[in-house]
Each structure stands twice: as structure tokens, then as C-alpha cells.
Motif scaffolding. Structure first.
Motif, PDB file in Angstrom:
ATOM      1  N   THR A 169       0.823  -1.204   0.000  1.00  0.00           N
ATOM      2  CA  THR A 169       0.000   0.000   0.000  1.00  0.00           C
ATOM      3  C   THR A 169       0.858   1.254   0.000  1.00  0.00           C
ATOM      4  O   THR A 169       0.606   2.198  -0.756  1.00  0.00           O
ATOM      5  N   GLY A 170       1.882   1.265   0.843  1.00  0.00           N
ATOM      6  CA  GLY A 170       2.761   2.436   0.898  1.00  0.00           C
ATOM      7  C   GLY A 170       3.463   2.683  -0.424  1.00  0.00           C
ATOM      8  O   GLY A 170       3.593   3.832  -0.866  1.00  0.00           O
ATOM      9  N   SER A 171       3.903   1.602  -1.083  1.00  0.00           N
ATOM     10  CA  SER A 171       4.604   1.765  -2.357  1.00  0.00           C
ATOM     11  C   SER A 171       3.667   2.294  -3.441  1.00  0.00           C
ATOM     12  O   SER A 171       4.075   3.115  -4.274  1.00  0.00           O
ATOM     13  N   LYS A 172       2.425   1.854  -3.436  1.00  0.00           N
ATOM     14  CA  LYS A 172       1.482   2.311  -4.455  1.00  0.00           C
ATOM     15  C   LYS A 172       1.055   3.764  -4.209  1.00  0.00           C
ATOM     16  O   LYS A 172       0.840   4.524  -5.164  1.00  0.00           O
ATOM     17  N   HIS A 173       0.948   4.169  -2.966  1.00  0.00           N
ATOM     18  CA  HIS A 173       0.709   5.585  -2.687  1.00  0.00           C
ATOM     19  C   HIS A 173       1.891   6.429  -3.163  1.00  0.00           C
ATOM     20  O   HIS A 173       1.706   7.512  -3.720  1.00  0.00           O
ATOM     21  N   ALA A 174       3.097   5.922  -2.948  1.00  0.00           N
ATOM     22  CA  ALA A 174       4.296   6.653  -3.370  1.00  0.00           C
ATOM     23  C   ALA A 174       4.339   6.806  -4.882  1.00  0.00           C
ATOM     24  O   ALA A 174       4.744   7.862  -5.399  1.00  0.00           O
ATOM     25  N   ILE A 175       3.915   5.779  -5.614  1.00  0.00           N
ATOM     26  CA  ILE A 175       3.871   5.835  -7.077  1.00  0.00           C
ATOM     27  C   ILE A 175       3.072   7.038  -7.537  1.00  0.00           C
ATOM     28  O   ILE A 175       3.462   7.760  -8.462  1.00  0.00           O
ATOM     29  N   HIS A 176       1.933   7.271  -6.904  1.00  0.00           N
ATOM     30  CA  HIS A 176       1.095   8.403  -7.301  1.00  0.00           C
ATOM     31  C   HIS A 176       1.818   9.730  -7.067  1.00  0.00           C
ATOM     32  O   HIS A 176       1.745  10.634  -7.900  1.00  0.00           O
ATOM     33  N   GLY A 177       2.516   9.849  -5.950  1.00  0.00           N
ATOM     34  CA  GLY A 177       3.245  11.077  -5.679  1.00  0.00           C
ATOM     35  C   GLY A 177       4.330  11.356  -6.704  1.00  0.00           C
ATOM     36  O   GLY A 177       4.439  12.464  -7.239  1.00  0.00           O
ATOM     37  N   TYR A 178       5.128  10.334  -7.008  1.00  0.00           N
ATOM     38  CA  TYR A 178       6.218  10.503  -7.970  1.00  0.00           C
ATOM     39  C   TYR A 178       5.699  10.874  -9.359  1.00  0.00           C
ATOM     40  O   TYR A 178       6.229  11.781 -10.013  1.00  0.00           O
ATOM     41  N   PHE A 179       4.681  10.162  -9.813  1.00  0.00           N
ATOM     42  CA  PHE A 179       4.264  10.357 -11.201  1.00  0.00           C
ATOM     43  C   PHE A 179       3.254  11.479 -11.384  1.00  0.00           C
ATOM     44  O   PHE A 179       3.133  12.026 -12.484  1.00  0.00           O
ATOM     45  N   GLU A 180       2.569  11.882 -10.309  1.00  0.00           N
ATOM     46  CA  GLU A 180       1.792  13.129 -10.384  1.00  0.00           C
ATOM     47  C   GLU A 180       2.756  14.312 -10.515  1.00  0.00           C
ATOM     48  O   GLU A 180       2.488  15.279 -11.233  1.00  0.00           O
ATOM     49  N   SER A 181       3.887  14.225  -9.818  1.00  0.00           N
ATOM     50  CA  SER A 181       4.924  15.259  -9.924  1.00  0.00           C
ATOM     51  C   SER A 181       5.460  15.322 -11.347  1.00  0.00           C
ATOM     52  O   SER A 181       5.638  16.407 -11.920  1.00  0.00           O
ATOM     53  N   LEU A 182       5.718  14.152 -11.932  1.00  0.00           N
ATOM     54  CA  LEU A 182       6.196  14.108 -13.323  1.00  0.00           C
ATOM     55  C   LEU A 182       5.161  14.701 -14.266  1.00  0.00           C
ATOM     56  O   LEU A 182       5.507  15.477 -15.168  1.00  0.00           O
ATOM     57  N   ARG A 183       3.883  14.374 -14.060  1.00  0.00           N
ATOM     58  CA  ARG A 183       2.829  14.899 -14.921  1.00  0.00           C
ATOM     59  C   ARG A 183       2.836  16.432 -14.923  1.00  0.00           C
ATOM     60  O   ARG A 183       2.743  17.064 -15.961  1.00  0.00           O
ATOM     61  N   THR A 184       2.983  17.011 -13.737  1.00  0.00           N
ATOM     62  CA  THR A 184       2.976  18.471 -13.628  1.00  0.00           C
ATOM     63  C   THR A 184       4.187  19.077 -14.334  1.00  0.00           C
ATOM     64  O   THR A 184       4.073  20.070 -15.054  1.00  0.00           O
ATOM     65  N   GLU A 185       5.357  18.465 -14.146  1.00  0.00           N
ATOM     66  CA  GLU A 185       6.568  18.990 -14.774  1.00  0.00           C
ATOM     67  C   GLU A 185       6.537  18.883 -16.295  1.00  0.00           C
ATOM     68  O   GLU A 185       7.144  19.697 -16.990  1.00  0.00           O
ATOM     69  N   MET A 186       5.833  17.886 -16.802  1.00  0.00           N
ATOM     70  CA  MET A 186       5.804  17.659 -18.246  1.00  0.00           C
ATOM     71  C   MET A 186       4.715  18.468 -18.959  1.00  0.00           C
ATOM     72  O   MET A 186       4.546  18.340 -20.175  1.00  0.00           O
ATOM     73  N   ALA A 187       4.000  19.281 -18.218  1.00  0.00           N
ATOM     74  CA  ALA A 187       2.972  20.116 -18.838  1.00  0.00           C
ATOM     75  C   ALA A 187       3.598  20.982 -19.923  1.00  0.00           C
ATOM     76  O   ALA A 187       4.590  21.672 -19.695  1.00  0.00           O
ATOM     77  N   GLY A 188       3.046  20.936 -21.121  1.00  0.00           N
ATOM     78  CA  GLY A 188       3.583  21.700 -22.238  1.00  0.00           C
ATOM     79  C   GLY A 188       4.631  20.971 -23.045  1.00  0.00           C
ATOM     80  O   GLY A 188       5.070  21.457 -24.089  1.00  0.00           O
ATOM     81  N   LYS A 189       5.044  19.787 -22.593  1.00  0.00           N
ATOM     82  CA  LYS A 189       6.069  19.009 -23.313  1.00  0.00           C
ATOM     83  C   LYS A 189       5.475  17.816 -24.065  1.00  0.00           C
ATOM     84  O   LYS A 189       6.205  16.995 -24.613  1.00  0.00           O
ATOM     85  N   ASN A 190       4.159  17.676 -24.058  1.00  0.00           N
ATOM     86  CA  ASN A 190       3.461  16.599 -24.764  1.00  0.00           C
ATOM     87  C   ASN A 190       3.830  15.216 -24.235  1.00  0.00           C
ATOM     88  O   ASN A 190       3.832  14.240 -24.963  1.00  0.00           O
ATOM     89  N   ILE A 191       4.155  15.144 -22.934  1.00  0.00           N
ATOM     90  CA  ILE A 191       4.408  13.868 -22.269  1.00  0.00           C
ATOM     91  C   ILE A 191       3.223  13.579 -21.360  1.00  0.00           C
ATOM     92  O   ILE A 191       2.968  14.318 -20.406  1.00  0.00           O
ATOM     93  N   GLU A 192       2.473  12.532 -21.671  1.00  0.00           N
ATOM     94  CA  GLU A 192       1.298  12.173 -20.881  1.00  0.00           C
ATOM     95  C   GLU A 192       1.667  11.120 -19.835  1.00  0.00           C
ATOM     96  O   GLU A 192       2.515  10.263 -20.069  1.00  0.00           O
ATOM     97  N   VAL A 193       1.020  11.196 -18.680  1.00  0.00           N
ATOM     98  CA  VAL A 193       1.208  10.216 -17.609  1.00  0.00           C
ATOM     99  C   VAL A 193      -0.142   9.583 -17.297  1.00  0.00           C
ATOM    100  O   VAL A 193      -1.117  10.290 -17.038  1.00  0.00           O
TER     101      VAL A 193
END
Length: 322
Positions: free
Chosen positions: A202-226
Motif C-alpha cells: 500500500t505504501g509503495s502504491k501511494h508513493a507511485i502516485h506522488g512521484y508520477f503526479e509530480s512528473l505529470r505536472t513537470e511535463m505540462a507543455g512538453k506533450n508527455i502524458e502520464v
């Protein structure tokens, strides 16, 4: 007069939606995309790299994408199982001769971080591009919270979190250079709620969301979808290879066909629909787990109260497909 018409129409619509939701096995948005959005065939020709492709959801995603005409990279630790999946993909694909050269078997343990850059180069040398990376490799874990050794948490975090993070970190620069791409991560219902008896998972799957939500935000405007995929109870080998409370110990249980779980092929198909439509987050789970996910997401105070009220034993039964 207008209200006399609107009220029964509104009630009829509410009843219809309630009935549809009662039999739903995915969230409303993905259900709409399944009916009216892009189908899996829209991914034809794309290079899709799947980790954890030797069994379970990853294996069936490979089958679905092979039928759709994708070029595939199959990654896991077991070479013989990857070759088996490759041959099954070839037999199911629209053009067997083309699929033979358009499926690359690339053995890799996702926790061997030092090999990730080399693996990316191998894929690029073979196909020249990576359109979609599906981070599906993961390991389950089941034990009482207070009994789990901290080393088990570390091991699950490396496999379920740092593996996908490290591999994505090597792939994303290539996608940026090419002008776009998609990172897909298989999370879990455990990434949306606190499951009893599975703290490390459970902890690892919650962490996955944090890491890749962060990536999604950083990739805004770069045409990289998460895209984050959140399956509920699904037939797989999760229990067979799952960790317990002690490092090096494996649960070693097989799921029974009589359990209430989504079929692996259905989960994989809906995952591919989510990819095709570049959904940000997809919930793929049967009732009552789907309803629970909605309550936890949109009414967390009520959701936590219900989980406490019904107790961990009831949640455990749902997770075990009983």
C-alpha cells in the motif's frame, strides 16, 4: 407543466445511472472512452515497452497491443516466460511475420538500476523510438502491519517505486527530444486507500502516485502524458510471488478461480483503452470496490469512517475476492 416533465425524466435518468453504476467495472470517464473514445487499434505502429510482461496484467496487455498492431518490448526477469509471451503474441497478431521482428525480448530486473540506461539504448537501437513505457513490474506483500520487517518495506519500495522511477527517468528525455510520449504506471486500488495487511504494498502504491503526479505536472507543455492505472482485485500471480513480513520469504499462494475478481484479459483491455485515450488516472475494479474508491476519493471523511465501521476483516474479504 415543465416541472411535471422534468421531474420524472430526472428520476428516470438517476435510476438508469444507478443501475449502470451497479454493474460498472471502471470509472465513469473510462467507461465513456470505452464506448465512444479511441479504441486500442489507434495505438497501431507505436513502440510500447512493457515491464512485468511475463505474467498477469502485463502479459495480457502485451496480447491486447499485439492484436492492435503495436511494436513491443517485453521485459521481465524470466527469459523463457518472455519468449512464451512473445510466441503467443505472434500467434494472435494480425501479421505473424511482421510481429516476429517487431517484438523485442529484453530481460531486465527493474531493481538493477545501473542497467536501465543500457536497456533504453538497446530499445532505441532496435526500434529507433519509444512511444509508450508501461511500468507494470511490481510485487505484492501481505502481513500484519506491526510484524513487518523494515527491510521488506525497503525491498518493495525499490521494486514498486524506484524501479519505475529510474526507468522512466532514462526514457523521458528521449520522449522530450522526440516531441512527445506516454508514461503508464500500473498502480492499484491500494494507491487510493489504506488496505489492511499490506503496508509495504500500500505504501509503495501511494508513493507511485506522488512521484508520477509530480512528473505529470513537470511535463505540462512538453506533450508527455502520464497515465496511472488502478486495478482492483484481478486474477494474477500477485499472491504467488508476494512478500510477507520477513525478508526473503514468499507467500506462495495461488488465486482460486471461484474468487470474485476481474479477469486478467478484461483488466488489460481496459488498461489499453486508458492508454489509447491518454487518461490521467483509470480505476479498473468491480463493485463494491469501485463504489468504495469513489467514496474515498470524493468523501474521504465518510470513507475512512466506513472503513473503520466495517472493519479490516471485511476489507480483507473484498481484497481476497470473497
Amino acid at each position: 407543466m415543465m416541472w411535471d416533465l422534468l421531474l420524472p425524466c430526472g428520476l428516470a435518468l438517476a435510476v438508469l445511472l444507478a443501475v449502470l453504476f451497479a454493474f460498472a467495472d471502471t470509472d465513469f470517464l473510462l467507461a465513456l472512452y470505452e464506448k465512444f473514445g479511441k479504441d486500442c487499434g489507434s495505438l497501431s505502429g507505436k513502440v510500447v515497452w512493457i515491464t512485468g510482461a511475463s505474467s498477469g496484467i502485463g502479459e495480457h496487455i502485451a496480447y491486447c497491443l499485439a492484436k492492435s498492431g503495436c511494436r513491443l518490448v517485453l521485459t521481465a526477469r524470466r527469459v523463457e516466460e518472455l519468449e512464451r509471451v512473445k510466441q503467443a503474441c505472434i500467434s494472435q497478431g494480425p501479421n505473424s511475420a511482421a510481429l516476429e521482428k517487431n517484438i523485442l525480448v529484453l530481460p531486465l530486473d527493474v531493481v538493477h538500476f545501473h542497467k536501465h540506461r543500457e536497456a533504453v539504448q538497446t530499445v532505441l537501437e532496435h526500434f529507433g523510438q519509444i512511444d509508450i513505457l508501461v511500468n507494470n513490474a511490481a510485487r505484492g506483500q501481505f502481513a500484519e502491519w506491526i510484524k513487518v520487517e523494515l527491510d521488506v518495506d525497503r525491498e518493495l519500495f525499490e521494486t514498486n517505486v524506484l524501479g519505475p522511477v529510474s526507468l522512466s527517468q532514462e526514457v523521458v528525455p528521449h520522449m522530450i527530444k522526440r516531441g512527445g510520449g506516454q508514461i503508464v504506471v500500473t498502480s492499484s486500488m491500494a494507491g487510493k486507500m489504506g488496505l489492511p495487511g499490506a503496508r509495504s504494498y500500500t505504501g509503495s502504491k501511494h508513493a507511485i502516485h506522488g512521484y508520477f503526479e509530480s512528473l505529470r505536472t513537470e511535463m505540462a507543455g512538453k506533450n508527455i502524458e502520464v497515465t496511472l492505472i488502478c486495478p482492483g482485485p484481478t486474477f494474477s500471480q500477485l499472491y504467488l510471488t508476494a512478500a510477507t513480513e520477513r525478508l526473503g520469504e514468499t507467500l506462495g499462494l495461488r488465486m482460486e478461480k471461484t474468487q470474485k475478481r476481474m479477469s486478467t484479459s478484461r483488466c488489460a483491455y481496459l488498461s489499453c483503452v486508458a492508454m489509447a485515450n491518454q487518461v490521467s488516472e483509470a480505476w479498473i475494479m468491480q463493485q463494491p470496490v469501485l463504489l468504495t474508491a469513489y467514496i474515498i476519493q470524493y468523501a474521504p471523511v465518510l470513507g475512512r469512517w466506513l472503513l473503520k465501521k466495517f472493519g479490516p476483516k471485511q476489507v480483507q474479504k473484498i481484497r481476497e475476492g470473497k
